[in-house]
Write a protein that holds these residues in place. Structure first.
Motif, mmCIF file in Angstrom:
data_model
loop_
_atom_site.group_PDB
_atom_site.id
_atom_site.type_symbol
_atom_site.label_atom_id
_atom_site.label_comp_id
_atom_site.label_asym_id
_atom_site.label_seq_id
_atom_site.Cartn_x
_atom_site.Cartn_y
_atom_site.Cartn_z
ATOM 1 N N GLU A 1 73.494 -45.183 46.750
ATOM 2 C CA GLU A 1 74.836 -45.602 47.410
ATOM 3 C C GLU A 1 75.784 -46.011 46.305
ATOM 4 O O GLU A 1 76.764 -45.838 46.108
ATOM 5 N N ALA A 2 74.980 -46.859 45.250
ATOM 6 C CA ALA A 2 75.873 -47.581 44.353
ATOM 7 C C ALA A 2 76.326 -46.158 43.371
ATOM 8 O O ALA A 2 77.796 -46.266 43.261
ATOM 9 N N THR A 3 75.676 -45.142 43.178
ATOM 10 C CA THR A 3 76.395 -43.832 42.680
ATOM 11 C C THR A 3 77.447 -43.234 43.539
ATOM 12 O O THR A 3 78.289 -42.735 42.816
ATOM 13 N N ARG A 4 77.142 -43.258 44.776
ATOM 14 C CA ARG A 4 78.237 -42.711 45.766
ATOM 15 C C ARG A 4 79.756 -43.408 45.671
ATOM 16 O O ARG A 4 80.849 -42.349 45.456
ATOM 17 N N VAL A 5 79.594 -44.566 45.607
ATOM 18 C CA VAL A 5 80.786 -45.288 45.518
ATOM 19 C C VAL A 5 81.406 -45.364 43.901
ATOM 20 O O VAL A 5 82.636 -46.099 43.601
ATOM 21 N N LEU A 6 80.637 -45.223 42.927
ATOM 22 C CA LEU A 6 81.078 -45.181 41.506
ATOM 23 C C LEU A 6 81.922 -44.037 41.144
ATOM 24 O O LEU A 6 81.485 -42.933 41.226
#
Length: 121
Positions: free
Chosen positions: A35-40
């Motif tokens: 999720e962190a990767t998705r929004v970054l």
């Protein structure tokens, strides 16, 4: 943390401070990193400050996702969390999918962070 209500590729920085280790089981910790990767944004920074024994787990998973590890340090005595049995650490990783999309991945890092079976260039 495993289902963030934000748009894809929206943020330049994503931080997690003393939080991810609380997520159980391990697969849900991976979901939080996903999720962190998705929004970054591409080339954005993921900054993790945490405690527990998951540093190598996070580093391995982030590398598999295509991150470049810019910084990974365990703080020893100055970073004790509740006592000497629980130190804290920081990871700063740069998201870089361009290398994966082009079909290759070059990893630049200090070999001492990882097991010897990981190949470095």
């Amino acid at each position: 943390m495993i289902e963030l209500p934000f748009e894809n590729k929206k943020y330049d920085f994503v931080t997690a401070s003393m939080a991810i280790h609380n997520i159980k089981p391990k697969q849900n910790r991976y979901k939080a990193l996903d999720e962190a990767t998705r929004v970054l944004k591409t080339e954005g920074l993921l900054i993790i400050l945490d405690t527990g024994n998951h540093k190598k787990e996070y580093l391995s998973y982030l590398i598999a996702l295509g991150y470049r590890i810019k910084y990974a340090k365990t703080y020893g005595i100055i970073g004790w969390w509740t006592g000497p049995w629980m130190s804290s650490y920081a990871i700063i990783a740069e998201k870089n999918y361009d290398m994966i999309e082009k079909g290759y991945l070059i990893i630049w890092f200090n070999k001492s962070f990882f097991p010897s079976k990981i190949r470095t260039f």
